[in-house]
Every structure is written in C-alpha cells, then in structure tokens.
Design a protein around this motif. Sequence first.
Motif, mmCIF file in Angstrom:
data_model
loop_
_atom_site.group_PDB
_atom_site.id
_atom_site.type_symbol
_atom_site.label_atom_id
_atom_site.label_comp_id
_atom_site.label_asym_id
_atom_site.label_seq_id
_atom_site.Cartn_x
_atom_site.Cartn_y
_atom_site.Cartn_z
ATOM 1 N N ASP A 348 7.751 -32.953 13.704
ATOM 2 C CA ASP A 348 8.253 -32.973 15.084
ATOM 3 C C ASP A 348 7.336 -32.154 15.985
ATOM 4 O O ASP A 348 7.008 -32.549 17.103
ATOM 5 C CB ASP A 348 9.681 -32.417 15.136
ATOM 6 C CG ASP A 348 10.650 -33.224 14.285
ATOM 7 O OD1 ASP A 348 10.863 -34.407 14.592
ATOM 8 O OD2 ASP A 348 11.176 -32.667 13.295
ATOM 9 N N THR A 355 14.165 -34.456 16.321
ATOM 10 C CA THR A 355 14.966 -35.479 15.664
ATOM 11 C C THR A 355 16.428 -35.159 15.959
ATOM 12 O O THR A 355 16.856 -34.010 15.842
ATOM 13 C CB THR A 355 14.705 -35.462 14.151
ATOM 14 O OG1 THR A 355 13.304 -35.660 13.948
ATOM 15 C CG2 THR A 355 15.500 -36.549 13.448
ATOM 16 N N THR A 366 14.524 -40.038 17.406
ATOM 17 C CA THR A 366 13.624 -38.989 17.885
ATOM 18 C C THR A 366 13.460 -39.154 19.379
ATOM 19 O O THR A 366 13.622 -40.243 19.933
ATOM 20 C CB THR A 366 12.228 -39.071 17.227
ATOM 21 O OG1 THR A 366 11.675 -40.355 17.526
ATOM 22 C CG2 THR A 366 12.317 -38.900 15.720
#
Lengths: 479, 479
Positions: A348, A355, A366
């Motif tokens: 991420d 997420t 996401t």
Amino acid sequence: MSNLQKEDFSKWYLRTIQNADLMSYSPVRGCIIFKPDGYELWERIQKQFNKYLETQKIRNSYFPLLIPKHFFEKEADHIKGFAPELPWVTQVGDEKLEEPLALRPTSETIIGSSFSDWIQSYRDLPYEVNQWANVFRWEKKTIPFLRTSEFLWQEGHTAHASEEDARNRTMNVLDAYADLIENFLAIPAYKGQKTPSERFAGAVDTYSIESMMRDGKAVQAGTSHYLGNNFAKSFNIKFLDKDNKHKYVFTTSWGSSTRLIGAMIMEHGDEKGLVLPPAIAPTQVILVPVGPWQKNPKIIEQLNNIEQKLKDKNIRVQLDDSDSSPGFKFNDWESKGVPIRIEFGPRDLENNQVTIKLRDLNDKETTPILEIEDYISNQLKLMQKRLLESARKRNKENEYYNIDTLEDLKKHIEKKKEENNTPGFILIGWDGTAETEAKIKEETGFTTRNIPFNPPIEKKIDIVSGKPAKYTVWIARAY
Amino acid sequence: MSNLQKEDFSKWYLRTIQNADLMSYSPVRGCIIFKPDGYELWERIQKQFNKYLETQKIRNSYFPLLIPKHFFEKEADHIKGFAPELPWVTQVGDEKLEEPLALRPTSETIIGSSFSDWIQSYRDLPYEVNQWANVFRWEKKTIPFLRTSEFLWQEGHTAHASEEDARNRTMNVLDAYADLIENFLAIPAYKGQKTPSERFAGAVDTYSIESMMRDGKAVQAGTSHYLGNNFAKSFNIKFLDKDNKHKYVFTTSWGSSTRLIGAMIMEHGDEKGLVLPPAIAPTQVILVPVGPWQKNPKIIEQLNNIEQKLKDKNIRVQLDDSDSSPGFKFNDWESKGVPIRIEFGPRDLENNQVTIKLRDLNDKETTPILEIEDYISNQLKLMQKRLLESARKRNKENEYYNIDTLEDLKKHIEKKKEENNTPGFILIGWDGTAETEAKIKEETGFTTRNIPFNPPIEKKIDIVSGKPAKYTVWIARAY
Ligand SMILES: [Zn+2]
Ligand SMILES: [Zn+2]
C-alpha cells in the motif's frame, strides 16, 4: 465461519455481546453491568435524543428514585400493572420504615404530584420535562439489554391545556423515536397504536415503535402514551384557564431505554459479531498495519498521517499498533462491529493507497491515500443508509399479509420452523376483542404488536372469530 | 435590599435556591427534585469532568444500584462505616427476598467483585472506570444539594499493579478536582489529606478538596482515596505479574457529587440571589429591551442581531421579550445568577450602544454595538477570574493562623459571634491523636478538615494537649 446466528439466535446474541465486551453479568439477579463499550452506545443514544429535546425546549431534570407506596395507590390501573414487579425498600439501617418505598418502575406518580404543585395557570402550560434515570421492573426471564431488572432509560412527562396539545406531543415524540431508530440506529420503525391489552397501565392510548429482529421476533423500541386526565385526576393537577375556570391538565409520558442497544445488535449483527451503524459507532474506522510493518517506520508514519486527516474530518478513528497479529486484530475489531477497517502495509505504501474493508460487505477494495478523508466520510454515510435498506429488505421478506385463519397461522409457523426460518411479522384482521388476542397468544405465542397507521393492506376478517375486522394489526413473537 | 444572607445564611440559602427555581422538595424524606435549572448545572459539571476522564482514557460504565448484603460484609471497615445509613430492599412484589439488597452508598464492593473477574494479568492494568450514578446515604439532617438521602455523583474506581501507580492516580484525580472547582466553579480549593478519623471506610489514605463558604463553614468538594490492598484482599483481585507471580492489585476510588452545586451557590451567591460563574452558567447573557420598546420594532430587530452575533461566538444568550416590566426581569435574571445583562432601549438604539450590567459589580456601563461579541466574550472571562479572586480574598480574611490553645479558639468563636461574623478556617497544630480531635469537636463543633500539603505556616504545638504538633491541620465547622 460459524453458523450460530442461524442455528441458535439466543446463544449467538449472548456470545456476541460478550465477545464485543459490552456487558458483564452481575451478582444481582437480572441486573447487568454496562462495560465501557456498551455504556458508550448508551451515551451516544442520549446525546442524539437530547438534540430532539433541545429543539422542543424540553429540559432534563431529576426526580427521586424512591416512591411512597400511597402514591402508587392513587392510580388504580397503574399500581395493578406494576405491583408484581416492584422492589420495596422497607428498612434503613436497623430501622423499619413506616411506609415502604418502591424503586420507580416509571415516574408518572411522583412527577404527577410535582406537577400539581408547580402548575397553576394556563401560562405554565405546556409543562414538559424529561429525565434520564435508572428504573426497576423485576422480570422473571431476563436478557441482557433487552429485559433486565434494572435498566436505564429516558422518560418524558408533559402536561397540556388541551387534549389536542397533549395528543400532538404524544405523536411528535413517536415521530422522534422513529427518527432516532431509523436514522441513527438504522432500524426500520413499525409505527402504530397498541391494543388495549398492551396499553401502558394508566394510559388512554399507547403508541409504539416496533422493530423486527433478524430472528423475526419483535422488540418494542419506544412507547408514547396519551394519558388524558387519568393522572391529572389522581394527582389533582389543575390549572386556571383563560376563561377563569379551574380545569384538569392533559398529560403524556414516553420512554425509550437501553433495550435499544439490544435491538441494534439483533438487527445488524452477523456471524462475526457486532455490526455498528456508523452514526453510533464509538470507533468508526480502525487502522491496522499489515505485513512486516515494524521494520518500516514509514508505515506507522503514514498511518499517523491518515489518522490525523480523518480526525480533522471529525471521524472517530483508532490506530491498532499493538503486537497482535493482523488476523487477530481483524477478528477482534469485526466482533466489536467497527464499520470500516483500513489495512496498510508495504505494498500500500508503495502504491500510495490503502486497503479498505467495510464491515457489512465481503470484498476489500483499494483507494488512493490522497483525499482518503472524503472517501471514508462518504463510505460511512453510504453504510449508514445501506444498513437501513438491508434491514428493510429483510423485514419485507419476513412480513406476511395473507394469513386469514388461525389454522393458516399455525401451518405457517410450522412450515417456517421446518425450514429453520423465522415466522416473522403477520398482518391480521382483528375484530377488536380481547378473546381473539388471548386465543392467538395461547395457541401460537404470538402477541399483537401494534395497529399500523399505514398498513400495507387492509385486512377484512378477524383471524380467530371470522367476524368483520375492525382493525389491521401486526402480530409477532416478541422479546 | 435584603440583609438575609448576613443575618441568616441558612434561610438565605433555601430562599435563593427556590427563587432561582433550581429544586423542589419531594415527598420522600431528604430526597430533592432537581428542576431543569438545577439539573443543567449538574449536566455542565458532568461535561467538564468527562473532559478530564477522556484525557486519561478513563471510560464511563454502569454498575447495578443494588448490592447484596454479603458483599458489604467482606470489607469490615466498609460495612461498619455505611451500615447505619443503608436503605434495604427486602421484598419484590409480595415476595420476601432471600438476601436483602442495599441501595449503593458507593460501589467499591460490586466493582471490586467485577475487577476480580476481569483482571487477570499485568497487561490488564491499570484498569480504570468511572460511573455517573445515583447513590444513597440516609442522612438525619438534610440540606438541598449539600446533604440529601439520594444524590447524584461520579465515582471512579481504578486498579493498578503497584502502590506507586495507584498513589499517582489518587493524586492526579485530586488535582483534577481542584482544577474543576477552581477554574470551572471559581471556588478556591484547599487540598490536603484527611485525618484517620475522617478517612473513607476501607481506605488507607483519603485526600480531599475542602472549600470555604461565605458563612465560613466548610464543604468537602471532592475526595480521592488510596485503598491499598484492602479491597483487593476482600474481593480477591489478583493479577499475574511479569515475574509470573500472582499479586494483589492496588486500588483507588474517588468521587464528587451534586453537592458541588450547593457549594457554588454558597460561595458566590449574594443578597439578590445566585451568582453563576460564566463557565457553568446555562445562560451567560440575558438581553432585556427597555423603554417603550414595543413601539419601535427596530429595538427587537437590533436585539435579535446582537443575539445572533453572540451565538456565533458560542456565547449562551437569551432574549427576554416577555411582557413583564424591565424591573421584574432584572430581578428575575439576577436571582437566577445570569452573569451579564444587556439592556437595550431607544437611547441605546440612537447611540449605537448597549447598556451592560455585570452580575457581580454594581455599576452599569455602556459599550458600542460594534464588536459587542468580543467585548462580552472578554467580560465573561474577566468575571470568571474575578469571582475566584474575590473568593480567595474572602477566604484569606477568614483564615486564622495564630490560635494556639482551645481557650483561644473558644474566645475567637465567641468574639466572631458577637460581631455577627464567621469564625472561618483555623490552622492548628495537632499531635495526631483522636483525643484532640474529639475534644475540639465536643467543645466547639469544629472538625478537622484536612492536613494541607502547603500550609501557610507550620504550627508547632497541639492545640489541646500542648504537646509538640506532628501535623498542621485546618479545622472548621462543616456542612
Ligand atoms: Zn386509570
Ligand atoms: Zn479495612
């Protein structure tokens, strides 16, 4: 995943509220301990309903818990209704009291007696107060939050110069309850009038908001009573009207309690535990670092940054940077019903994204970190609506309009039982007699919930007697 | 103007709280009704103290009112201290209970029993909860707010792994009480430790905030107790420590109650009635149109405009456009203690000004309407400080440091009585014996208030025995 909710709803409920750390049993029969996570739900309900009271200029006050015995005896229906469940203080220290004092089950009597002192003229009317208080009704069978010997509630008491004003207040509060229940707790409200047998002890008319739980059973979520002159006469509450005549006031009372917490849980909870509507959730968003996050300080740094962004938007957010595994944290926060989980790990970080897992939906998605606060804010609003809509849809599937005889009703119940399904809410025709109600209850355990203001259809024939129906009524099993 | 406060303080107090519509007597001995204007003061105190709890991550919860008899018997000092004033529920409906249930006078026992279930390991510590609740202590002599059979309070209960942690919490809360009392209620706080005879039943050490009323008598405004292992041993509250050994926790408890309302009134009130510190005042500013205002709609228009400006600045303002005369309104709002009155009439309209009367000062002043909101906002802050400073000054005038013998004390009391003045707070030397305390109480009605952390001077000789003093102690008459 467990199947407990479907298989044994009661067991599921008890496990869910304990896993979510909402309550604890106490050494006193039928009294529970509201632990912080449970009590905070109540504090948020209080805050929300206080907003309504403020718009109406109805102010909070506090009346004594203890009510002298002779007060109860002044209103005959009232004492008859409450007597079996009243706890009595008979002694202080070593000394016996001359007159026993009841722990209030509700405060019409002591407030009525105060009104008779405080109200003199039409200028004092309407006189409207509310109190948040503990009350006592010693129940044979208890269920945490839904039915406890001591519970917390608000009770409003008002006095008016005319029947019309009093009836307006009665209905206005009923609307306020419906608003609280639907728009704050995301529980669809069944508004209607109680039948005489289910009326509040001492009332002329009782109105209720009923709600349907996931197991098809009903919870009475709030009641509003038009008391006419009953308590005014018992407690001599009179005012000097504009025409210089002394007249009895018209009173109302209305209450909603900590059972709303139970209703909310039984409405939205699933196999994983609690599902809290965003409007009431103490924590709306939980942030969980994933992957080898301890090795990369940028991950917590970015999470702190996201936390601050959400806080600035007045979103109630928590960061769980404890040492437990992500899997443990996921389960834990799901069982507590937190609406949104944000997971954040190395991938991420790399992609400038987070997420997201919404508590009531299955997929993860996401979304970019940029403007995350607007995205989350919007998702919370959408979830609030979605929970109410899902509940409405579930309710519709469990409403039955075309059961016309007691035989059909029994067959319906039998069939649903075989399918391991809920018998739900049944709309019936009723001739208005207590005999019909008694017969239904005796044969099926169903009770009349209320006479809806706007029934989906009009029922023409009484389900028991076959006589013409005077009313269309919801019946159901109830908590 | 009346001279009642000076002549008969008790009578003045009772009249003041009734004129201000704060309370009403109830049919139950020693229990009062908190009317909206009184209850709102409590709501504001709750809100303020909840801020402290939030900073400490101490969360609210709710425990049952009813406590089984055998719980009290587990802590010997505790039952001894409270037994004479406990109301007992002995019966429900027609049935006698097997074990009587007490109405809580405080909740150490039921919370101790819960802690023993909830606390397992050092990881669970500190375990800290608070509750806002009604409690019962059946008092022989009652005074509204200050001493009632049922009262409202907060009680905090905490468990810690070490004595040091528990003692830190005890003192931290004492500081929080001092902060609440001085900076919110504008009452100077006398911080110190209680003597053993005045200690909480079951505590190792009790600390208190004492306050001095206008009549020189003391009100105990908050207490914080270090309970050591007393309740941990009685209720078997143990934890598994890091060293893998089972140990007793160290607990604290602390409370402040609706008596703060009484203290605030007795501290600031004057012959005209209540004087509310701006921080707590439900209405901070009252707007009153004067002159022939009904004839000129511009006056109300401008008042509405001022009202909005103040509201935008988060000032709690009300416009009194009722038909009563300005004189009646002035008295009415003064008796309710509203900090600032703004008068506005034709001359003010003409001069683009308002006339301002501060509740605690005698003169009126005028100020331009332009930027009125900043002016008022500043005046509210100044008044808040001024009330605390005035109280400090009054206290100083009623503190006596140089009374060294019981004879001198009696002479002092006699002299003050002749002057129709208050004997105030006396700082004495104490040898630490219960005999000295008993003798002082017997001969003068004075009791030890607390042992101040920072006494103005150190007293060297016990006031009764003449032996060397171990402590310097405040004594006073107390509510
Ligand atoms: Zn009746
Ligand atoms: Zn002890």
